[in-house]
Design a protein around this motif. Structure first.
Motif: not given
Length: 203
Positions: A78-84, A96-105, A164-167
């Motif tokens: 939940t914390e990681m989701l909120k940050a994303a 930029l929103g999608l990029r920021a989502r990945i970087l926040a995660q 890709a991101v999780i790996g």
């Protein structure tokens, strides 16, 4: 001292404070899981000692170790989701929103590598992780609708991107000595190749 004896006696919670104790148990478990990076070695007795309660008190809130691990990971997720979500919402464009989502995660993972290992390597069921996937799918769909990503099935693309991101994040934790490029650069390649994203030029 018996293993079941708390390190420091704890005063009983006042009426109506049971939820507070439950959260304290989860906080103690999160600290230990972050240090252990492995839920199989988590001890309910050790968690109980950290909160200064008896092991039997833990069972008032969690039926077993797996239930405590699942609740702890739910909070972390939940914390990681909120940050994303917050990072995505703060950007002026879907790309930029999608990029920021990945970087926040990734930033959350960098701060909590042990917890991330548990989240993705534990055998405990965590159906709530689907929420993050659904949010990523929605973010990709916005990019497609805006014409800045290759048209297609957003869920399929999100699954590829999630893999890709999780790996990549897991490998960075488990094999830190590899010559990793800066994460933003690698993330941009994922977004370009997997999503077909046309990222705006950045200063």
């Amino acid at each position: 001292m018996n293993d079941d004896t708390p390190a420091t006696p704890r005063r009983p919670n006042a009426r109506g404070q049971g939820e507070r104790l439950r959260e304290e148990i989860i906080s103690a478990a999160a600290k230990m899981l972050g240090e252990l990076a492995d839920d199989e070695t988590l001890s309910l007795r050790a968690v109980a000692r950290a909160v200064s309660i008896s092991p039997t008190s833990v069972y008032l809130y969690f039926s077993d170790r797996d239930a405590l691990v699942a609740a702890t990971m739910h909070r972390c997720h939940t914390e990681m989701l909120k940050a994303a979500d917050d990072a995505d919402a703060a950007q002026p464009s879907p790309a930029l929103g999608l990029r920021a989502r990945i970087l926040a995660q990734a930033a959350w993972v960098q701060d909590h590598p042990g917890l991330y290992k548990v989240m993705h390597e534990s055998r405990v069921g965590m159906p709530f992780k689907e929420i993050l996937f659904n949010r990523m799918t929605a973010s990709i769909q916005r990019c497609m609708d805006a014409g800045v990503a290759t048209p297609g099935d957003a869920a399929t693309v999100a699954l590829d991107l999630r893999t890709a991101v999780i790996g990549m994040l897991s490998l960075r934790i488990n094999e830190p000595d590899l010559p990793w490029p800066p994460f933003p650069e690698q993330a941009d390649r994922f977004l370009t190749k997997l999503v077909g994203l046309e990222l705006p030029a950045r200063a």
